[in-house]
Design a protein around this motif. Structure first.
Motif, PDB file in Angstrom:
ATOM      1  N   GLY A 155       0.781  -1.236   0.000  1.00  0.00           N
ATOM      2  CA  GLY A 155       0.000   0.000   0.000  1.00  0.00           C
ATOM      3  C   GLY A 155       0.807   1.277   0.000  1.00  0.00           C
ATOM      4  N   ASN A 185       1.139   3.320  -3.511  1.00  0.00           N
ATOM      5  CA  ASN A 185      -0.081   4.038  -3.857  1.00  0.00           C
ATOM      6  C   ASN A 185      -0.270   5.254  -2.957  1.00  0.00           C
ATOM      7  N   ALA A 186       0.071   5.096  -1.676  1.00  0.00           N
ATOM      8  CA  ALA A 186      -0.011   6.222  -0.744  1.00  0.00           C
ATOM      9  C   ALA A 186       0.974   7.317  -1.142  1.00  0.00           C
ATOM     10  N   ASN A 208      -0.390   9.180  -4.023  1.00  0.00           N
ATOM     11  CA  ASN A 208      -1.462  10.044  -3.541  1.00  0.00           C
ATOM     12  C   ASN A 208      -0.897  11.337  -2.950  1.00  0.00           C
ATOM     13  N   HIS A 214       7.217   4.960  -3.574  1.00  0.00           N
ATOM     14  CA  HIS A 214       6.645   5.060  -4.920  1.00  0.00           C
ATOM     15  C   HIS A 214       7.723   5.368  -5.955  1.00  0.00           C
ATOM     16  N   GLY A 228      -0.643  -4.823  -7.757  1.00  0.00           N
ATOM     17  CA  GLY A 228      -1.437  -4.873  -6.542  1.00  0.00           C
ATOM     18  C   GLY A 228      -1.446  -6.250  -5.898  1.00  0.00           C
ATOM     19  N   LEU A 259       0.071   4.904   6.930  1.00  0.00           N
ATOM     20  CA  LEU A 259      -0.959   5.001   5.905  1.00  0.00           C
ATOM     21  C   LEU A 259      -2.300   5.395   6.516  1.00  0.00           C
ATOM     22  N   PHE A 299      -7.611   9.269   2.615  1.00  0.00           N
ATOM     23  CA  PHE A 299      -6.927   8.195   1.896  1.00  0.00           C
ATOM     24  C   PHE A 299      -7.447   6.859   2.395  1.00  0.00           C
ATOM     25  N   TYR A 308      -6.678   3.572   2.983  1.00  0.00           N
ATOM     26  CA  TYR A 308      -5.476   2.743   3.073  1.00  0.00           C
ATOM     27  C   TYR A 308      -5.779   1.265   2.867  1.00  0.00           C
ATOM     28  N   LYS A 343      -8.008  -0.039   0.845  1.00  0.00           N
ATOM     29  CA  LYS A 343      -8.095  -0.261  -0.603  1.00  0.00           C
ATOM     30  C   LYS A 343      -6.709  -0.225  -1.233  1.00  0.00           C
ATOM     31  N   ALA A 344      -5.856   0.686  -0.759  1.00  0.00           N
ATOM     32  CA  ALA A 344      -4.495   0.791  -1.298  1.00  0.00           C
ATOM     33  C   ALA A 344      -3.699  -0.476  -1.040  1.00  0.00           C
ATOM     34  N   GLY A 383      -3.578  -1.060  -4.672  1.00  0.00           N
ATOM     35  CA  GLY A 383      -2.738   0.081  -5.011  1.00  0.00           C
ATOM     36  C   GLY A 383      -1.704  -0.175  -6.088  1.00  0.00           C
TER      37      GLY A 383
END
Length: 311
Positions: free
Chosen positions: A153, A156-157, A160, A177, A206, A235, A241, A243, A245-246, A250
């Protein structure tokens, strides 16, 4: 159309047995081979990434595929297509970043061309299979444990945060990232000690994508416990956000996700992995996730809108 639709078309035209896993296993040559491309404004933005970070990530995503196969990364080639507004400093810094993540592998060639206004990067990586058992996503069997080697995750965070012009609140998350941390330790341990077939992928698209593809290709179901999935607790602090789902959808964390025989698991250093679930008999839900006392099922239809799609 989605990526899987294009892959199915290619598979039908070529009738190849090598298409489907993170790497093609060329058993007669004793190698695995993979190729990944990064396209400006689809996979990266120059406003976010330095040339060094971009070079690092371009190599890292390909090494991750080699690790997911169980092979030893040996050689890479790099193709760059560069617009006129890119100078020699970009190339120098890009290759310095690429060199920093090689971990013993070598860049042995490639190609460099011009482009209209975007940067295009394509990397091919080759791994040696000598003395190793190579993975396939179709090898998961009922009773196998599902393990992973890192947090999920964060990438993706980090994206974001970048999109919200916030690089500084959680710099380590942003770094995951831009320069994802990858490791070959779990891959090496499994590939050199496993007596039974195993299924392994990376989580480039993912965690849920890896779980779903392993279960689907193997004709089984994967059951995981959310409470056991490692993630950076920061997160939870990021405003607006999702988290959870990420962690599942993500992408770009480049962790390894493996379904492995329990006897083979006992031969691994416990510090290399976290058990997050188990392979079960095939059911209507290809992946089931336990949240506290609830169990949420996912199948092809319910996943369609959530799984990462390159198109």
């Amino acid at each position: 159309m989605k990526e899987i639709d294009y892959i199915n078309i290619i598979q039908n035209v070529l009738s190849s047995n090598h298409i489907g896993d993170d790497c093609a296993f060329l058993e007669d040559l004793g190698i695995v081979i993979t190729q990944d491309s990064l396209v400006e404004d689809i996979h990266f933005k120059r406003d976010f990434s330095t040339p060094f970070e971009l070079g690092y990530k371009s190599i890292a995503v390909n090494l991750s595929d080699i690790y997911a196969s169980g092979a030893e990364a040996k050689y890479l080639t790099v193709a760059l297509s560069l617009p006129k507004n890119v100078d020699e400093n970009f190339v120098k810094e890009f290759y310095e970043g690429a060199k920093s993540i090689l971990k013993g592998a070598k860049i042995v060639g490639g190609d460099i061309t011009g482009s209209d206004d975007k940067i295009f990067i394509s990397v091919c990586a080759i791994g040696s299979t000598k003395g190793r058992k190579i993975s396939s996503r179709k090898n998961a069997k009922v009773g196998y444990k599902i393990i992973t080697n890192g947090t999920h995750g964060s990438s993706n965070a980090g994206l974001n945060l970048l999109l919200n012009n916030d690089r500084n609140s959680y710099p380590e998350i942003v770094k995951e990232h831009l320069m994802p941390s990858i490791s070959d330790k779990l891959s090496n341990a499994i590939a050199t000690s496993a007596k039974n077939d195993y299924a392994m992928m990376d989580s480039s698209d993912g965690l849920m994508d890896a779980l779903y593809k392993i279960a689907d290709f193997s004709g089984v179901s994967a059951v995981v416990d959310f409470e056991k999935i490692p993630y950076d607790k920061n997160l939870e602090k990021i405003e607006n956000f999702d988290y959870k789902k990420a962690i599942f959808f993500g992408g770009e964390d480049y962790r390894l996700v493996c379904a492995i025989n329990e006897e083979d698991l006992k031969n691994l250093d416990e510090g290399l992995y976290t058990i997050i679930g188990e392979i079960k008999e095939k059911s209507a839900d290809t992946v089931k996730v336990k949240f506290n006392d609830k169990e949420i099922g996912f199948n092809a239809n319910s996943l369609e809108k959530n799984l990462f799609n390159h198109f």
